[in-house]
Design an enzyme around this catalytic site. Structure first.
Site, PDB file in Angstrom:
ATOM      1  N   ASP A 137      35.932  34.074  37.033  1.00 19.14           N
ATOM      2  CA  ASP A 137      34.569  34.158  36.515  1.00 19.14           C
ATOM      3  C   ASP A 137      33.609  33.368  37.390  1.00 19.14           C
ATOM      4  O   ASP A 137      33.839  32.189  37.675  1.00 19.14           O
ATOM      5  CB  ASP A 137      34.582  33.572  35.095  1.00 19.14           C
ATOM      6  N   GLU A 142      34.694  37.613  40.531  1.00 26.66           N
ATOM      7  CA  GLU A 142      33.552  38.163  39.809  1.00 26.66           C
ATOM      8  C   GLU A 142      32.285  37.491  40.324  1.00 26.66           C
ATOM      9  O   GLU A 142      31.677  36.675  39.646  1.00 26.66           O
ATOM     10  CB  GLU A 142      33.692  37.952  38.290  1.00 26.66           C
TER      11      GLU A 142
END
Lengths: 652, 652
Positions: free
Chosen positions: B384, B413
């Site tokens: 993330d 990401e």
């Protein structure tokens, strides 16, 4: 885990210029600006600051200049170097906590964020830390100024402090004492910083034994003064001598490179080594080392430098052959292998085995030979055929010599495949011979000059343009008339900031060895008669070229060449300007040495820093005529007998 | 002076591929060929030989393949890697004395050079030395064969030995035992060799708490099997879960990211850490770690892998906050700074200070968290927001994890600026999210797909194409009809070898949070009702896409994308082929989701390995139709309600 005090906080990469990932140095001249680009970015939404830092390798103190972001995380910075030597430069970047705080604090104040009071305390903390750094650096008054702002921030409503917070003065102060405790530095890159002559020079090559131009008399160093004076009058600054060492007698070559030498044949100066010695000695027929040192002094008095040839060729009579037979290649019959490129044989030359078991002593000795001549006052060397010796050897040699004296200039005489020529430039050769000699038409000249001066090569390779050498009498000039000699000299002298010619060129000597790109009765193998003031010479033309070069700073720069369009295949046009536009030269040459060429030059006004809405004056420095030109397209007519070129000074 | 046994004899440089001068590894899949180019040259007129060498870093044995010269001193060689892990490769080159001798000996013999006898002895010496090397390597029979040639050379007239001397057999023998005592090796370059799934994968993301699609019930790991089966039926191979850890309650966000959470609000899974624990624990409402391990096993039984989200976010309730307050940013009032991007505030998240004084322990802990889950059977991590943490941290983490298990896959990401996205790929992320989500028209799609798959990025950046994520409901799909959902899935699944979608996409969920690129009633903040077999779903279409992908090896490759011209702005065409042409797919898609588009596709026959003089058959793997096409230009008509695309298998 990383072992540093802190891990890298910033990504700094994708440097331009950068040669082989930093493996090779770029080159600059003292005071010449270097603009560096690189990508700088970090994680999160922080405000970055970055500086370009540079120092003489081994020095403690860094110079420093701020870098500025351009776009897409690309930053740039500019530096220049104050002295010759090997320098290094790197980029230091950090998340600028004060700038970042200031930016968000302004947003908070504007949004009346309830966190403003605690954020004001945060700002005061950053200010007080900077103040401490200022005081630690001995700038107590700066510390006090910064503390005053911190006090205001803690006592006044934030709206009342914004003006001083956002002031340029405060930011300048804070930049001087920025918190770099979490900064990241890039790997240092290297630059060879050289003296002006590394970039701007005009070479004149002559054989000292032919200084008087007499076939019946071997001239000596003491006979060379008239040649020096003549070269000086023609505007040259660098006098280059083929090897001056004792010439071998075993297998000596006769006139025109024949296999049999007679008693009066002088031999090739590149067949080095005889009873009288090797690379640390001079050919007795030229005089003594003292004579040479005297001549170097005389040259220097005239503002000239003498360049020596460094040719690692040994004749069979070279002292190395008896003292160090292991430095050569042995054949199974015990003999030493002579140079050959089958079926061609060069029996008068023994090549050195650079990777022999004793290579370290061999390399040391060859380096010491160069240093020996440096000690005698030689600061410039033309290196013979460097591409036939290991690149790693030259890198070692140039590094070692530069450690002793960074003012030494090396010109690589490599006429070989492109990658090798480039490699020699990358590892440190100051200047390099080029393919200019064989670039004759407009497309070939344009493409090649752009490759050298506009592409990546400009960072490490300074092309020295020669229309001829003792080895190369190009087909183009064989039996050619004076107009072609003028043409090639003009191209060489105006395309590159560094050029040279071999004696006889100014006399338009044009007789070839039939079928070869060589001179008939080459001085390489014999003494010859030459009237240095003979009729039809182009000495005045060359002197004019060199004078204009010297008087115009734009001609001292190498990578400022810009081509301009013309509507004629034989009209070539290009300009050189100083970055501040105070000096702008536009050269227009007809490549037709036989008949008049007329056409239109499409002047790239932008590239000359000209205002397109105004006229500009072009003054021909070769001929003195002056014209007022308007706009881009202008008509010229050049004829080989008279005005074969324009060398315009451009003013607006 | 250099200290090696011998100085570098060969220049080896200008490698391609090469990232930042070798600073970064390139990436390969096991058995995927790597073709390397570099410049290789040396001084003088010698014959060069070169090999490409590669080995697992730390291994003793090198693999080796010959390199061949192309032009202008450029060489190439190809290798591939037999197992996953960190490999290195380098080039070894040398002056090939035997080849060189053979070449000049043939010239000498032909020219009846008087040196032939002594040169024959030289050749015999080279042969005997090779024979000794063969014997030392245990190949006595090879040694004998080579010695026999040496004997012939010393006893027979040279003309009679030339045939055997010039034979390919002898050269092969001599190559096997070449004299490399003076060879030069380049600096090793690095490559990350990964398993097939690093390149070829189809991801399906769902929230395990929503596995049953019930707003009134928090699903558990034990409830997830139907979802796995459904994803498997749709042809996905990688199941990705948002964070499964305990969710904080302090400052928990309510539905639709509102600031107030009610008692039944489940909170964002990215606000990690609560009384129940932190990154090594699971949200009690999902079950236990044992339940999770059970689910991983069930997935594996189905040929699926479960990917976990690695989100370094801490809620104010995370155990780190009390155990390691120094890992966070302190404010002057003693509080811990929450995440914000003023004026936006994220009070439920405390960002980590990666460069705090205790950073080594912090980094070690975070690496250990990943290894903890690796130990539980997780081999794939979606990371993330990696761009908000130091790049150097990720490099350290991925290296450390790969040392333990090189099969671990990391998907970055990072939706941020291009340089940062690239940097994360360079330092080791296996796959990366892309801007595909916002590339909608033909020009944008073409340019971007080329940049990813044809430019330098293909060496280190594998773009995973997602039409949606829980965070991104692109404007293009807001309130859109099913045809547009099919279109974007088709583009993602056929442009890249790796793609993914977030649950609900197959149901064409299209309601946005007004004015934002976000879903209304996002699962990030609430449980919601969802009929996974609801009417209008496109599950069959997706299953067909994924099946075709799996059955066609050309779709498993990443950098084999070739675009073909069309005469219509809304017709996009591209192909993927295996290098041996046994599998060739031509995708033609109408970018118009509303009306029929007809036009001509200009098939690049060469790029498909087709013989232009013969017809070829195209079979639509989506619809089953088959056509015989001739030449380059072929007509297609695509309508959004029926055949909105062709996915042709091409055969000739």
């Amino acid at each position: 885990m990383p072992t540093a005090t802190h891990a890298p906080t910033v990504v700094i990469e994708n440097f331009y210029p950068c040669l082989e990932g930093g493996r090779h140095p770029i080159k600059r001249i003292v005071a010449e600006p270097l603009t560096l680009w690189c990508d700088i970015f970090t994680d999160g939404h922080v405000v970055m600051s970055a500086v370009l830092k540079w120092r003489l390798i081994g020095a403690k103190r860094w110079f420093e200049a701020p870098m500025t972001p351009t776009e897409n995380d690309r930053w740039q910075g500019t530096c220049s170097f104050e002295s010759i030597g090997r320098w290094e430069y790197e980029v230091e970047a950090w998340s600028d906590t004060f700038r970042g705080w200031k930016k968000t604090f302004a947003i908070r104040v504007h949004a009346k964020d309830p966190d403003v009071p605690v954020e004001a305390l945060e700002g005061a903390r950053l200010l007080r830390e900077a103040s401490q750094r200022a005081r630690a650096a001995g700038a107590a008054d700066c510390g006090t100024q910064i503390d005053d702002v911190a006090d205001l921030l803690c006592s006044l409503p934030p709206e009342d402090v914004m003006e001083v917070l956002l002031s340029a003065d405060l930011q300048t102060l804070m930049d001087s004492y920025a918190d770099r405790s979490l900064s990241t530095c890039s790997e240092p890159l290297k630059v060879i910083v050289e003296r002006e002559r590394a970039r701007f020079s005009a070479w004149y090559e002559f054989f000292p034994r032919g200084a008087e131009g007499r076939a019946d008399k071997h001239s000596t160093f003491r006979d060379c003064l008239p040649r020096l004076d003549d070269a000086k009058a023609m505007g040259f600054d660098t006098i280059y001598f083929p090897p001056i060492h004792p010439i071998g007698t075993t297998a000596r070559k006769g006139k025109n490179n024949t296999l049999i030498a007679y008693a009066d044949d002088v031999g090739s100066p590149w067949a080095i080594g005889a009873k009288a010695g090797g690379h640390r000695d001079v050919e007795p027929a030229l005089g003594t080392i003292d004579d040479f040192v005297w001549l170097v002094g005389e040259a220097n008095k005239r503002g000239l430098e003498i360049a020596l040839d460094f040719a690692i060729n040994c004749s069979p009579d070279h002292p190395y052959v008896t003292d160090h037979p292991d430095w050569f290649y042995q054949r199974p019959d015990g003999s030493i292998r002579y140079a050959e490129n089958p079926p061609k044989k060069y029996q008068d030359i023994y090549p050195i085995n650079f990777h022999c078991a004793d290579w370290k002593n061999l390399w040391r000795e060859l380096i010491d030979v160069v240093l020996f001549w440096v000690d005698k006052g030689v600061k410039i060397f033309r290196v013979d055929n460097p591409h036939t010796k290991p690149v790693s050897f030259w890198e070692e040699l140039i590094n070692a010599v530069h450690r002793k004296d960074p003012s030494i200039i090396f010109l690589a005489e490599a006429f070989t495949k492109p990658k090798m020529m480039q490699a020699l430039g990358k590892i440190g050769f100051t200047q390099s011979y080029t393919y200019f000699t064989w670039r004759e038409d407009k497309a070939g000249l344009t493409e090649y000059a752009k490759e050298l001066t506009q592409g990546e090569m400009r960072w490490y390779y300074r092309g020295n343009f020669w229309p001829n050498t003792p080895d190369i009498h190009p087909f183009y000039l064989q039996n050619a008339q004076a107009s072609l000699f003028r043409l090639r000299a003009a191209l060489a002298a105006t395309l590159s900031s560094t050029w040279g010619m071999y004696a006889g060129y100014e006399l338009c000597e044009n007789a070839p060895l039939p079928g070869k790109e060589e001179y008939l009765d080459s001085e390489k193998f014999q003494l010859k008669n030459r009237d240095y003031n003979g009729p039809g010479n182009i000495k005045g033309f060359i002197a004019r070229l060199n004078l204009i070069r010297r008087e115009n700073p734009a001609m001292h720069l190498y990578d400022n060449l810009v081509f301009h369009g013309t509507n004629h295949e034989q009209l070539i046009a290009y300009s050189k300007s100083t970055p501040d536009w105070t000096n702008r030269l536009l050269t227009i040459i007809s490549l037709n040495g036989h008949t008049t060429v007329a056409g239109t030059v499409h002047v790239d006004l932008h590239a000359l820093g000209l205002d397109a809405s105004k006229p500009y004056r072009v003054t021909d420095l070769m001929h003195g005529h002056s014209y007022e030109w308007h706009g881009s397209d202008n008509y010229v007519s050049l004829n080989p007998d008279g005005t074969s070129m324009h060398l315009f000074k451009v003013e607006q």
